[in-house]
Design an enzyme around this catalytic site. Sequence first.
Site, PDB file in Angstrom:
ATOM      1  N   GLU A 158      50.063 -27.273  52.606  1.00 45.52           N
ATOM      2  CA  GLU A 158      50.235 -26.428  53.792  1.00 45.52           C
ATOM      3  C   GLU A 158      51.048 -27.146  54.870  1.00 45.52           C
ATOM      4  OE1 GLU A 158      46.790 -23.072  53.835  1.00 45.52           O
ATOM      5  OE2 GLU A 158      46.270 -24.926  54.863  1.00 45.52           O
ATOM      6  N   GLU A 234      45.428 -20.649  47.061  1.00 43.83           N
ATOM      7  CA  GLU A 234      44.149 -20.788  47.756  1.00 43.83           C
ATOM      8  C   GLU A 234      43.688 -19.390  48.135  1.00 43.83           C
ATOM      9  OE1 GLU A 234      43.542 -23.438  50.999  1.00 43.83           O
ATOM     10  OE2 GLU A 234      44.559 -25.133  50.032  1.00 43.83           O
TER      11      GLU A 234
END
Length: 584
Positions: A158, A234
């Site tokens: 991320e 995710e």
Amino acid sequence: MPEFAIGEHDFLLDGRPFRILSGALHYFRVHPDLWADRIDKARRMGLNTIETYVAWNAHAPEPGTFDLTGGLDLDRFLRMIADAGMYAIVRPGPYICAEWDNGGLPAWLFRDPTVGVRRYEPKYLDAVREYLTKVYEVVVPHQIDRGGPVLLVQVENEYGAFGDDKRYLKALAEHTRDSGVTVPLTTVDQPTPEMLEAGSLDGLHRTASFGSGAEARLATLRAHQPTGPLMCSEFWNGWFDHWGAHHHTTSAADSAAELDALLAAGASVNLYMFHGGTNFGLTNGANDKGVYQPLITSYDYDAPLDEAGDPTPKYHAFRDVIARYHKVPDTVPPPARPAPTPSGALGDPVRLLDAPDRWGTWEFHEELPAFDDLTPMPQLALLRTRVEGDRPGVLTFGEVRDRATVFFDGDLVGTLSRDHHERAIPLPRAAGELLVLVEDQGRVDYGPRIGEAKGIIGGAALHGEPLTGWDVLPFDLARLPSLRPGTPESVAGPVAGPVVLRAGIDVDEPADLFLDTGEWGKGVAWFNGFALGRYWRRGPQRTLYVPRPVVRAGANELVVLELGTMLDPAAQFLPRPMLGHTEA
């Protein structure tokens, strides 16, 4: 050997379309003797892949070390995944977030203030390359094109939420390839145009992280990843908890509907989490977005498999969804059974203020050091100096990270906590011995405060004048379970810490246990020398999970470090976990 590749529209396994149905399972959050059980339960839910982060700071607690033993045996974990007939995804970071202490980055890395954080900076990159080399020495032989289970390796994590340093990402990707990784490389970002653009490079396969609104979020991902398979790497099917807040849960039906929408769109998925596990010891992270919020010990995450490895309604709901698209195994795991409920009296107190020398080794510092100035770096330490003056005054600290309990001539004065932004306390007398017990409650794992120092930052002052000449005693936490009093002593009624207490616990046969801490204050517990983690009366978590492999038939020993006040010095166990109240 099998071949895994990224095609025009799909992942390709030996040239045929393959959908990844993965679940996150962090080996470092699960007792190693339970890995096989958790992997098998993922398979029986219909998953074909296990995903894991790699926690750099767990493997390398000090520079020059890299531990791959016991619960950190990544090689064994990957072999178990292969033995179960499943595939693997490895996400080594170096930054992982994961609600893990410092986001997985070693605190020792930032003792040098010139070291960069998650950017193209030579000292940081040198350390990262050394770390990744060690990881890839384990991972490379387990790649699918060498007969192993590993399908994908992720670069960073991320990153678009943190920075946009393309040179940094390129350096990580190049080192990954140079280390022998041949499987496809991925990145993950939240599906906003800005993050997807900042967090990846052309040549790395972009994936997204989200928990709802699959159609819109996949459309955003497709705009930035024009070809190849869509993947939510995710899929947030639960959430984590902070001390002092509520226990987060999500509707099994709603989560299953979101998963259904994701699979109906043809996407691959990684459930975050399939099984969360536990922040054993002192490994929990923290968040700080204006208010410091440390994470609790349980990482149950309201996942399909709960903290003790038992299936939840979400497990069965997800299995039903997967069965609409792929064949699932015929059998499911049995439901949870009530755990044994032994008990024992806590006694044999070893009180910190009576004999502090037993808890560690004093070192002298003219200026008050931060924890990061000490080697090894503690998470709990006692500070001592002598105050000489002609009037009472106010003791002030530059900043408390994260909790400081102040004693004056052995008497408790009070506690300063970071989450309340406290850094000053009145001293009752003009002269005496000042003791300060300081606790690191977990390093920030997300955002700009990653890598910050712990302890007392910026020194201490009285009457506005700096206090110097400090004795510092870093706690040797590994030593605490072995501390015993000169003479055995029973304890009745409430107990004030800091104190070590112990109890004998008899169990008929090894089994998972749930230790009730509801009448205790704040501290850490060990069972047969295994560090269960932190407890705190402020909740929401009330029980600590004791994994079956650390429980012996017959006599067992529970050791407790109580830092606050314990209302009832008794050890009780409950038949089921109690993780606290929810918003509902």
